[in-house]
Design a protein around this motif. Structure first.
Motif, PDB file in Angstrom:
ATOM      1  N   LEU A   1       0.793  -1.297  -0.065  1.00  0.00           N
ATOM      2  CA  LEU A   1      -0.043   0.069  -0.153  1.00  0.00           C
ATOM      3  C   LEU A   1       0.932   1.293  -0.058  1.00  0.00           C
ATOM      4  O   LEU A   1       0.625   2.307  -0.611  1.00  0.00           O
ATOM      5  N   ILE A   2       1.930   1.241   0.878  1.00  0.00           N
ATOM      6  CA  ILE A   2       2.648   2.330   0.764  1.00  0.00           C
ATOM      7  C   ILE A   2       3.365   2.628  -0.347  1.00  0.00           C
ATOM      8  O   ILE A   2       3.534   3.834  -1.092  1.00  0.00           O
ATOM      9  N   TYR A   3       3.685   1.784  -0.982  1.00  0.00           N
ATOM     10  CA  TYR A   3       4.524   1.721  -2.360  1.00  0.00           C
ATOM     11  C   TYR A   3       3.643   2.192  -3.698  1.00  0.00           C
ATOM     12  O   TYR A   3       3.737   2.981  -4.303  1.00  0.00           O
ATOM     13  N   GLY A   4       2.381   1.712  -3.449  1.00  0.00           N
ATOM     14  CA  GLY A   4       1.240   2.086  -4.358  1.00  0.00           C
ATOM     15  C   GLY A   4       0.900   3.502  -4.393  1.00  0.00           C
ATOM     16  O   GLY A   4       0.888   4.158  -5.089  1.00  0.00           O
ATOM     17  N   CYS A   5       0.563   4.046  -2.915  1.00  0.00           N
ATOM     18  CA  CYS A   5       0.229   5.434  -2.900  1.00  0.00           C
ATOM     19  C   CYS A   5       1.217   6.786  -3.202  1.00  0.00           C
ATOM     20  O   CYS A   5       1.095   7.506  -3.571  1.00  0.00           O
ATOM     21  N   LEU A   6       2.729   5.844  -2.871  1.00  0.00           N
ATOM     22  CA  LEU A   6       3.960   6.737  -3.099  1.00  0.00           C
ATOM     23  C   LEU A   6       3.747   6.919  -4.685  1.00  0.00           C
ATOM     24  O   LEU A   6       3.966   8.233  -5.298  1.00  0.00           O
ATOM     25  N   GLY A   7       3.865   5.689  -5.311  1.00  0.00           N
ATOM     26  CA  GLY A   7       3.663   5.938  -7.089  1.00  0.00           C
ATOM     27  C   GLY A   7       2.552   6.580  -7.525  1.00  0.00           C
ATOM     28  O   GLY A   7       2.793   7.265  -8.569  1.00  0.00           O
ATOM     29  N   LEU A   8       1.541   6.431  -6.932  1.00  0.00           N
ATOM     30  CA  LEU A   8       0.515   7.366  -7.321  1.00  0.00           C
ATOM     31  C   LEU A   8       0.530   8.779  -7.130  1.00  0.00           C
ATOM     32  O   LEU A   8       0.264   9.656  -7.804  1.00  0.00           O
ATOM     33  N   CYS A   9       1.191   9.158  -5.921  1.00  0.00           N
ATOM     34  CA  CYS A   9       1.569  10.539  -5.672  1.00  0.00           C
ATOM     35  C   CYS A   9       2.549  11.143  -6.564  1.00  0.00           C
ATOM     36  O   CYS A   9       2.295  12.154  -6.939  1.00  0.00           O
ATOM     37  N   ILE A  10       3.587  10.157  -7.024  1.00  0.00           N
ATOM     38  CA  ILE A  10       4.542  10.720  -8.033  1.00  0.00           C
ATOM     39  C   ILE A  10       3.858  11.054  -9.203  1.00  0.00           C
ATOM     40  O   ILE A  10       4.091  11.993  -9.807  1.00  0.00           O
ATOM     41  N   PHE A  11       2.994  10.041  -9.871  1.00  0.00           N
ATOM     42  CA  PHE A  11       2.455  10.240 -11.050  1.00  0.00           C
ATOM     43  C   PHE A  11       1.733  11.587 -11.145  1.00  0.00           C
ATOM     44  O   PHE A  11       1.656  12.257 -11.990  1.00  0.00           O
ATOM     45  N   LEU A  12       0.659  11.763  -9.971  1.00  0.00           N
ATOM     46  CA  LEU A  12      -0.223  12.873  -9.684  1.00  0.00           C
ATOM     47  C   LEU A  12       0.510  14.436  -9.752  1.00  0.00           C
ATOM     48  O   LEU A  12       0.348  15.240 -10.547  1.00  0.00           O
ATOM     49  N   ILE A  13       1.876  14.036  -9.104  1.00  0.00           N
ATOM     50  CA  ILE A  13       2.616  15.543  -8.823  1.00  0.00           C
ATOM     51  C   ILE A  13       3.179  15.886 -10.297  1.00  0.00           C
ATOM     52  O   ILE A  13       3.244  16.965 -10.875  1.00  0.00           O
ATOM     53  N   ILE A  14       3.888  14.672 -11.019  1.00  0.00           N
ATOM     54  CA  ILE A  14       4.555  14.971 -12.237  1.00  0.00           C
ATOM     55  C   ILE A  14       3.271  15.474 -13.298  1.00  0.00           C
ATOM     56  O   ILE A  14       3.738  16.464 -14.096  1.00  0.00           O
ATOM     57  N   ALA A  15       2.112  14.933 -13.409  1.00  0.00           N
ATOM     58  CA  ALA A  15       1.075  15.099 -14.121  1.00  0.00           C
ATOM     59  C   ALA A  15       0.631  16.396 -13.984  1.00  0.00           C
ATOM     60  O   ALA A  15       0.452  17.377 -14.918  1.00  0.00           O
ATOM     61  N   SER A  16       0.554  16.917 -12.745  1.00  0.00           N
ATOM     62  CA  SER A  16       0.174  18.319 -12.466  1.00  0.00           C
ATOM     63  C   SER A  16       0.953  19.303 -13.289  1.00  0.00           C
ATOM     64  O   SER A  16       0.437  20.311 -13.690  1.00  0.00           O
ATOM     65  N   PHE A  17       2.265  19.044 -12.923  1.00  0.00           N
ATOM     66  CA  PHE A  17       3.237  20.108 -13.289  1.00  0.00           C
ATOM     67  C   PHE A  17       3.535  20.012 -14.736  1.00  0.00           C
ATOM     68  O   PHE A  17       3.952  20.996 -15.499  1.00  0.00           O
ATOM     69  N   SER A  18       3.658  19.010 -15.491  1.00  0.00           N
ATOM     70  CA  SER A  18       3.906  18.674 -16.789  1.00  0.00           C
ATOM     71  C   SER A  18       2.735  18.755 -17.873  1.00  0.00           C
ATOM     72  O   SER A  18       2.781  19.152 -18.847  1.00  0.00           O
ATOM     73  N   ILE A  19       1.393  18.356 -17.703  1.00  0.00           N
ATOM     74  CA  ILE A  19       0.462  18.249 -18.462  1.00  0.00           C
ATOM     75  C   ILE A  19      -0.448  19.259 -18.188  1.00  0.00           C
ATOM     76  O   ILE A  19      -1.020  19.871 -18.909  1.00  0.00           O
ATOM     77  N   HIS A  20      -0.758  19.582 -16.770  1.00  0.00           N
ATOM     78  CA  HIS A  20      -1.967  20.451 -16.390  1.00  0.00           C
ATOM     79  C   HIS A  20      -1.345  21.732 -16.239  1.00  0.00           C
ATOM     80  O   HIS A  20      -1.558  22.486 -15.140  1.00  0.00           O
ATOM     81  N   LYS A  21      -0.618  22.616 -17.125  1.00  0.00           N
ATOM     82  CA  LYS A  21       0.004  23.588 -16.800  1.00  0.00           C
ATOM     83  C   LYS A  21      -0.829  24.764 -17.287  1.00  0.00           C
ATOM     84  O   LYS A  21      -0.674  25.356 -18.367  1.00  0.00           O
ATOM     85  N   PHE A  22      -1.820  25.301 -16.499  1.00  0.00           N
ATOM     86  CA  PHE A  22      -2.743  26.243 -16.718  1.00  0.00           C
ATOM     87  C   PHE A  22      -2.448  27.422 -16.781  1.00  0.00           C
ATOM     88  O   PHE A  22      -2.827  28.168 -17.439  1.00  0.00           O
ATOM     89  N   TRP A  23      -1.084  27.886 -15.953  1.00  0.00           N
ATOM     90  CA  TRP A  23      -0.691  29.141 -15.935  1.00  0.00           C
ATOM     91  C   TRP A  23       0.020  29.477 -17.383  1.00  0.00           C
ATOM     92  O   TRP A  23       0.166  30.673 -17.486  1.00  0.00           O
ATOM     93  N   SER A  24       0.378  28.534 -18.227  1.00  0.00           N
ATOM     94  CA  SER A  24       0.811  28.758 -19.587  1.00  0.00           C
ATOM     95  C   SER A  24       0.159  28.759 -20.772  1.00  0.00           C
ATOM     96  O   SER A  24       0.370  29.089 -21.870  1.00  0.00           O
ATOM     97  N   LEU A  25      -1.182  28.784 -20.327  1.00  0.00           N
ATOM     98  CA  LEU A  25      -2.158  28.717 -21.417  1.00  0.00           C
ATOM     99  C   LEU A  25      -2.692  30.093 -21.709  1.00  0.00           C
ATOM    100  O   LEU A  25      -3.264  31.011 -20.804  1.00  0.00           O
ATOM    101  N   LYS A  26      -3.237  30.386 -23.051  1.00  0.00           N
ATOM    102  CA  LYS A  26      -3.710  31.802 -23.410  1.00  0.00           C
ATOM    103  C   LYS A  26      -5.194  31.669 -23.288  1.00  0.00           C
ATOM    104  O   LYS A  26      -5.840  32.619 -22.788  1.00  0.00           O
ATOM    105  N   ASP A  27      -5.815  30.510 -23.801  1.00  0.00           N
ATOM    106  CA  ASP A  27      -7.208  30.227 -23.964  1.00  0.00           C
ATOM    107  C   ASP A  27      -7.955  30.351 -22.431  1.00  0.00           C
ATOM    108  O   ASP A  27      -7.458  29.322 -21.656  1.00  0.00           O
ATOM    109  N   LYS A  28      -8.766  31.081 -21.926  1.00  0.00           N
ATOM    110  CA  LYS A  28      -9.290  31.197 -20.636  1.00  0.00           C
ATOM    111  C   LYS A  28     -10.160  29.733 -20.455  1.00  0.00           C
ATOM    112  O   LYS A  28      -9.838  29.430 -18.903  1.00  0.00           O
TER     113      LYS A  28
END
Length: 124
Positions: A64-91
């Motif tokens: 469980l700890i490893y699964g949660c850790l892996g999911l947290c790493i995925f979510l953090i990386i996805a947040s900053f690499s895919i969901h970069k709302f601050w760099s988009l022009k379209d509101k």
């Protein structure tokens, strides 16, 4: 009993999202390329496997700890690499990405809580 049901539902959520990475790989790969993700095909494969593994750990309770850790790493990386709302022009697009960004952080905090309360205590 209720914790088991909720962990199972959360695990199913991650497993379905991981399977989505494989069944809709072309669409997600195009989306990742649009966001300038490094090696989108490989990242899609790795993230799909990580999501499925993490989902199974939530359901089974094993690693469980490893699964949660892996999911947290995925979510953090996805947040900053895919969901970069601050760099988009379209509101409208920016608003959608900011919702995904904050959703990922809410789930990350939930996973940290789960790992601390269900598994071995992380913080004493």
């Amino acid at each position: 009993m209720i914790k088991s049901i909720l962990l199972t539902l959360l695990g199913v959520f991650f497993i379905l999202n991981g399977l989505n990475h494989f069944f809709n790989s072309k669409i997600l790969e195009e989306y990742a390329e649009k966001r300038s993700l490094f090696a989108p095909k490989w990242m899609l494969l790795i993230s799909g496997m990580l999501l499925i593994f993490g989902g199974f750990t939530l359901i089974s309770g094993y690693f469980l700890i490893y699964g949660c850790l892996g999911l947290c790493i995925f979510l953090i990386i996805a947040s900053f690499s895919i969901h970069k709302f601050w760099s988009l022009k379209d509101k409208q697009e920016s608003m959608m990405e900011s919702m995904h960004f904050t959703k990922n952080w809410a789930i990350t905090f939930e996973l940290i809580y789960i790992a601390d309360t269900v598994g071995a205590p992380l913080f004493s």
